[in-house]
Design a protein around this motif. Structure first.
Motif, PDB file in Angstrom:
ATOM      1  N   SER A   1      42.822  28.591  53.545  1.00 15.31           N
ATOM      2  CA  SER A   1      42.671  27.624  52.518  1.00 15.31           C
ATOM      3  C   SER A   1      43.687  27.952  51.330  1.00 15.31           C
ATOM      4  CB  SER A   1      41.138  27.930  51.756  1.00 15.31           C
ATOM      5  OG  SER A   1      40.063  27.543  52.675  1.00 15.31           O
ATOM      6  N   LEU A   2      44.260  29.192  51.396  1.00 12.88           N
ATOM      7  CA  LEU A   2      45.270  29.558  50.280  1.00 12.88           C
ATOM      8  C   LEU A   2      46.672  29.315  50.587  1.00 12.88           C
ATOM      9  CD1 LEU A   2      43.834  32.757  48.728  1.00 12.88           C
ATOM     10  CD2 LEU A   2      43.759  30.188  47.806  1.00 12.88           C
ATOM     11  N   LYS A   3      46.845  29.620  52.243  1.00 11.12           N
ATOM     12  CA  LYS A   3      48.128  29.614  52.620  1.00 11.12           C
ATOM     13  C   LYS A   3      49.342  30.212  51.599  1.00 11.12           C
ATOM     14  CE  LYS A   3      47.532  25.164  55.061  1.00 11.12           C
ATOM     15  NZ  LYS A   3      47.921  23.852  55.461  1.00 11.12           N
ATOM     16  N   ILE A   4      49.075  31.567  51.451  1.00 13.73           N
ATOM     17  CA  ILE A   4      49.815  32.315  50.675  1.00 13.73           C
ATOM     18  C   ILE A   4      51.044  32.425  51.314  1.00 13.73           C
ATOM     19  CG2 ILE A   4      49.864  34.575  49.386  1.00 13.73           C
ATOM     20  CD1 ILE A   4      47.041  34.617  49.759  1.00 13.73           C
ATOM     21  N   GLU A   5      52.066  32.184  50.493  1.00 12.04           N
ATOM     22  CA  GLU A   5      53.621  32.521  50.891  1.00 12.04           C
ATOM     23  C   GLU A   5      54.157  33.521  49.927  1.00 12.04           C
ATOM     24  OE1 GLU A   5      55.215  28.396  50.375  1.00 12.04           O
ATOM     25  OE2 GLU A   5      54.002  27.796  52.499  1.00 12.04           O
ATOM     26  N   MET A   6      55.430  33.670  50.287  1.00 11.39           N
ATOM     27  CA  MET A   6      56.472  34.765  49.296  1.00 11.39           C
ATOM     28  C   MET A   6      56.580  34.013  48.133  1.00 11.39           C
ATOM     29  SD  MET A   6      56.515  36.940  51.870  1.00 11.39           S
ATOM     30  CE  MET A   6      57.495  38.040  50.887  1.00 11.39           C
ATOM     31  N   THR A   7      56.519  34.894  47.144  1.00  8.41           N
ATOM     32  CA  THR A   7      56.582  34.701  45.607  1.00  8.41           C
ATOM     33  C   THR A   7      55.461  33.908  45.159  1.00  8.41           C
ATOM     34  OG1 THR A   7      57.604  32.406  45.833  1.00  8.41           O
ATOM     35  CG2 THR A   7      59.242  33.975  46.047  1.00  8.41           C
ATOM     36  N   ASP A   8      54.417  33.861  45.757  1.00  7.07           N
ATOM     37  CA  ASP A   8      53.046  33.330  45.164  1.00  7.07           C
ATOM     38  C   ASP A   8      52.422  34.363  44.130  1.00  7.07           C
ATOM     39  OD1 ASP A   8      53.417  30.978  46.276  1.00  7.07           O
ATOM     40  OD2 ASP A   8      51.885  31.300  47.690  1.00  7.07           O
ATOM     41  N   ILE A   9      51.902  33.896  42.973  1.00  8.04           N
ATOM     42  CA  ILE A   9      50.952  34.867  42.047  1.00  8.04           C
ATOM     43  C   ILE A   9      49.757  34.197  42.351  1.00  8.04           C
ATOM     44  CG2 ILE A   9      50.820  35.484  39.966  1.00  8.04           C
ATOM     45  CD1 ILE A   9      53.432  35.480  39.485  1.00  8.04           C
TER      46      ILE A   9
ATOM     47  N   LEU B   1      59.995  36.185  42.030  1.00 11.32           N
ATOM     48  CA  LEU B   1      60.896  35.040  42.475  1.00 11.32           C
ATOM     49  C   LEU B   1      62.062  35.840  42.996  1.00 11.32           C
ATOM     50  CD1 LEU B   1      60.392  32.162  39.888  1.00 11.32           C
ATOM     51  CD2 LEU B   1      59.701  32.178  42.475  1.00 11.32           C
ATOM     52  N   ASP B   2      62.530  36.881  42.081  1.00  9.98           N
ATOM     53  CA  ASP B   2      63.908  37.400  42.305  1.00  9.98           C
ATOM     54  C   ASP B   2      63.714  38.270  43.564  1.00  9.98           C
ATOM     55  OD1 ASP B   2      64.805  36.212  40.203  1.00  9.98           O
ATOM     56  OD2 ASP B   2      64.508  37.908  38.692  1.00  9.98           O
ATOM     57  N   ASN B   3      62.622  38.765  43.851  1.00 13.40           N
ATOM     58  CA  ASN B   3      62.381  39.986  44.791  1.00 13.40           C
ATOM     59  C   ASN B   3      61.494  39.668  46.027  1.00 13.40           C
ATOM     60  OD1 ASN B   3      63.892  42.518  43.284  1.00 13.40           O
ATOM     61  ND2 ASN B   3      62.483  41.489  41.687  1.00 13.40           N
ATOM     62  N   ASN B   4      61.127  38.305  46.234  1.00 15.67           N
ATOM     63  CA  ASN B   4      60.352  37.830  47.194  1.00 15.67           C
ATOM     64  C   ASN B   4      58.950  38.698  47.269  1.00 15.67           C
ATOM     65  OD1 ASN B   4      60.678  35.477  48.901  1.00 15.67           O
ATOM     66  ND2 ASN B   4      61.263  36.959  50.608  1.00 15.67           N
ATOM     67  N   LEU B   5      58.370  38.635  46.180  1.00 16.32           N
ATOM     68  CA  LEU B   5      57.386  39.511  46.369  1.00 16.32           C
ATOM     69  C   LEU B   5      55.968  38.462  46.428  1.00 16.32           C
ATOM     70  CD1 LEU B   5      57.999  41.888  43.465  1.00 16.32           C
ATOM     71  CD2 LEU B   5      58.448  42.463  45.776  1.00 16.32           C
ATOM     72  N   ILE B   6      54.818  39.057  46.862  1.00 15.00           N
ATOM     73  CA  ILE B   6      53.478  38.227  46.629  1.00 15.00           C
ATOM     74  C   ILE B   6      52.644  39.225  45.633  1.00 15.00           C
ATOM     75  CG2 ILE B   6      51.367  37.740  47.892  1.00 15.00           C
ATOM     76  CD1 ILE B   6      52.874  37.310  50.393  1.00 15.00           C
ATOM     77  N   VAL B   7      52.223  38.551  44.615  1.00 14.53           N
ATOM     78  CA  VAL B   7      51.287  39.305  43.621  1.00 14.53           C
ATOM     79  C   VAL B   7      50.188  38.927  43.409  1.00 14.53           C
ATOM     80  CG1 VAL B   7      51.562  40.111  40.937  1.00 14.53           C
ATOM     81  CG2 VAL B   7      53.725  39.634  42.314  1.00 14.53           C
ATOM     82  N   PHE B   8      49.070  39.959  43.513  1.00 12.91           N
ATOM     83  CA  PHE B   8      47.808  39.575  42.887  1.00 12.91           C
ATOM     84  C   PHE B   8      47.505  40.070  41.669  1.00 12.91           C
ATOM     85  CE2 PHE B   8      47.758  39.248  47.645  1.00 12.91           C
ATOM     86  CZ  PHE B   8      46.674  38.145  47.969  1.00 12.91           C
ATOM     87  N   ILE B   9      46.684  39.529  40.740  1.00 11.09           N
ATOM     88  CA  ILE B   9      46.296  40.024  39.330  1.00 11.09           C
ATOM     89  C   ILE B   9      45.063  39.642  39.108  1.00 11.09           C
ATOM     90  CG2 ILE B   9      46.803  39.350  36.990  1.00 11.09           C
ATOM     91  CD1 ILE B   9      49.720  38.285  37.869  1.00 11.09           C
ATOM     92  N   ALA B  10      44.358  40.695  38.618  1.00 16.24           N
ATOM     93  CA  ALA B  10      43.022  40.439  38.225  1.00 16.24           C
ATOM     94  C   ALA B  10      43.090  40.186  36.641  1.00 16.24           C
ATOM     95  CB  ALA B  10      42.131  41.916  38.339  1.00 16.24           C
ATOM     96  N   SER B  11      42.061  39.170  36.090  1.00 13.34           N
ATOM     97  CA  SER B  11      42.247  38.638  34.766  1.00 13.34           C
ATOM     98  C   SER B  11      40.386  38.706  34.424  1.00 13.34           C
ATOM     99  CB  SER B  11      42.771  37.299  34.808  1.00 13.34           C
ATOM    100  OG  SER B  11      42.515  36.984  33.557  1.00 13.34           O
TER     101      SER B  11
ATOM    102  N   SER C   1      51.781  30.468  35.101  1.00 15.59           N
ATOM    103  CA  SER C   1      52.573  31.225  36.006  1.00 15.59           C
ATOM    104  C   SER C   1      51.946  31.450  37.441  1.00 15.59           C
ATOM    105  CB  SER C   1      53.067  32.595  35.474  1.00 15.59           C
ATOM    106  OG  SER C   1      53.600  32.482  34.264  1.00 15.59           O
ATOM    107  N   SER C   2      50.440  31.485  37.455  1.00 14.55           N
ATOM    108  CA  SER C   2      49.960  31.400  38.630  1.00 14.55           C
ATOM    109  C   SER C   2      49.993  30.455  39.742  1.00 14.55           C
ATOM    110  CB  SER C   2      48.542  31.796  38.695  1.00 14.55           C
ATOM    111  OG  SER C   2      48.254  33.055  37.710  1.00 14.55           O
ATOM    112  N   THR C   3      50.191  30.804  40.801  1.00 14.45           N
ATOM    113  CA  THR C   3      50.324  29.482  42.031  1.00 14.45           C
ATOM    114  C   THR C   3      49.067  29.245  42.455  1.00 14.45           C
ATOM    115  OG1 THR C   3      50.714  31.096  43.812  1.00 14.45           O
ATOM    116  CG2 THR C   3      52.696  30.177  42.759  1.00 14.45           C
ATOM    117  N   HIS C   4      48.089  30.367  42.518  1.00 16.40           N
ATOM    118  CA  HIS C   4      46.675  30.432  42.812  1.00 16.40           C
ATOM    119  C   HIS C   4      45.946  30.873  41.883  1.00 16.40           C
ATOM    120  CE1 HIS C   4      49.166  30.186  46.454  1.00 16.40           C
ATOM    121  NE2 HIS C   4      48.203  29.689  46.984  1.00 16.40           N
TER     122      HIS C   4
END
Length: 417
Positions: free
Chosen positions: A174-182, A326-336, A362-365
């Protein structure tokens, strides 16, 4: 700069210097390749090779100019390199390969020097992060001159299914998480958002098919507690049973084998500046790098300009995390967390995210963990039926996935289809 002794020059070269000579050999035959490489003379470990690179860039192998711009011994050295290297039509690929090896050696040296300066207190974390970002982003890949049919096909193809998380295949598809996604995960306090992120960390860091390196930054729970939770998720053993003597030896062996890899959990308070420095210093360029920040509201900030209130602090932190991804091609998960007014009204939406609208921007998802309305929970102290409400999804549709159970005593989320 003293030229190499003719009798010893070839025998005394280091492996990286041999790569430098091979690159110079190609460029001496095909000087036009220099303009296609993103390369600089400072990347060479041997200063003489850097000087020869600049000469080739300026004059090529012009016999009418080389003797006048180089010392005789240097000119002879360049001629020796030219004569001892012959190449076929694959020279461009070989040149790029040698250039990459040289650049990686240079980057390793520069990063070590930055680490030494940071540990000696010669630079602060802000300057360290900026310089480390510059070094890590260096590339010698040639610039694209034109759009080919093949490149267009690659760009518009829709074959990517995104990052697959084996334990959460429905969520992954469902999410199709890609590089640089937050990906921001929000829930009410005590509902299990930290446990949910830890389940994702466990699934990704221990997946042998998908090579991931995960960095988990927990800002409020003691290190032992985090490891205990991870042990429960990994072993499917009730947390309270860890204190009993009836756990067999195989449990300890298996637990250590699964948890002790290059992924890691960092617990304790941390500033944004420290976080960025640690993240960049632990990136593995051969793997998918995934960062977990638990949670954004507790992330500190040294910059006084943006630290005047919670809104400014979180807004600035989210923008910086977005740039870092974006600069380092990371995938980031954040709790809020949710704001109190939304919790009281029981109207939890994407706009309910606490502290700053920049979390949403800023979040893509954005995933909201909610109590299932379709499935009843008989004893909420033991487990919770959970629905994941996907309220923002850059790569797919918005959906409500009512397929999850959170077993609290084992800290484990299960996806049931």
């Amino acid at each position: 700069m003293i030229p190499l002794d003719k009798r010893k020059e070839w025998d005394s070269l280091t492996p990286i210097e041999w790569n430098e000579i091979r690159l110079l050999g190609i460029l001496s035959h095909f000087p036009k390749m220099i303009d296609k490489l993103n390369f600089d003379s400072e990347y060479f470990s041997n200063p003489l090779h850097g000087k020869l690179f600049n000469v080739l860039k300026e004059y090529g192998m012009d016999p009418n100019k080389i003797p006048f711009v180089l010392h005789k011994e240097y000119a002879n050295y360049l001629v020796d390199i030219y004569c001892q290297n012959c190449f076929d039509d694959g020279a461009d690929v070989m040149a790029l390969g040698y250039a990459k090896n040289i650049l990686e050696e240079y980057k390793t040296k520069e990063m070590k020097e930055l680490d030494d300066r940071l540990h000696l207190g010669l630079i602060g974390s802000d300057e360290y992060y900026l310089e480390l970002t510059k070094v890590k982003n260096l590339t010698c890949e040639p610039q694209i001159d034109e759009l080919t049919d093949e490149l267009i096909d690659e760009m518009v193809s829709d074959d990517s299914k995104g990052l697959t998380i084996d334990r959460f295949k429905l969520l992954s598809s469902s999410l199709k998480i890609e590089m640089t996604d937050i990906i921001t995960v929000a829930a009410t306090s005590g509902f299990g958002k930290s446990a949910f992120l830890l389940n994702l960390y466990q699934a990704l860091s221990q997946d042998k098919n998908t090579l991931c390196k995960c960095q988990y930054y927990n800002l409020e729970v003691a290190p032992k507690t985090m490891i205990k939770r991870l042990l429960a998720i990994t072993s499917d053993v009730v947390m309270d049973d860890f204190n009993r003597t009836n756990l067999h030896k195989g449990f300890y062996v298996n637990a250590k084998m699964k948890i002790q890899n290059d992924s890691f959990i960092n617990s304790g308070s941390i500033t944004l500046e420290e976080l960025k420095a640690k993240v960049l210093n632990n990136i593995d360029e051969d793997k998918i790098n995934i960062i977990f920040i638990d949670h954004i509201g507790l992330l500190g900030l040294n910059d006084k300009v943006y630290n005047t209130n919670e809104y400014s602090r979180i807004t600035y932190c989210m923008k910086e995390i977005r740039s870092m991804a974006l600069d380092n091609n990371l995938i980031v998960f954040i709790a809020s967390q949710f704001d109190r007014s939304s919790i009281k009204s029981d109207n939890l939406t994407m706009s309910s995210l606490k502290s700053s609208g920049e979390i949403e921007n800023s979040s893509t998802h954005v995933l909201l963990l909610k109590e299932s309305k379709e499935r009843e929970t008989s004893d909420k102290s033991i487990y919770q039926e959970v629905m994941i409400d996907i309220v923002k999804n850059r790569n797919g549709q918005l959906r409500k996935l009512d397929h999850y159970t959170f077993v609290k005593e084992k800290q484990r989320f299960n996806e049931k289809l």
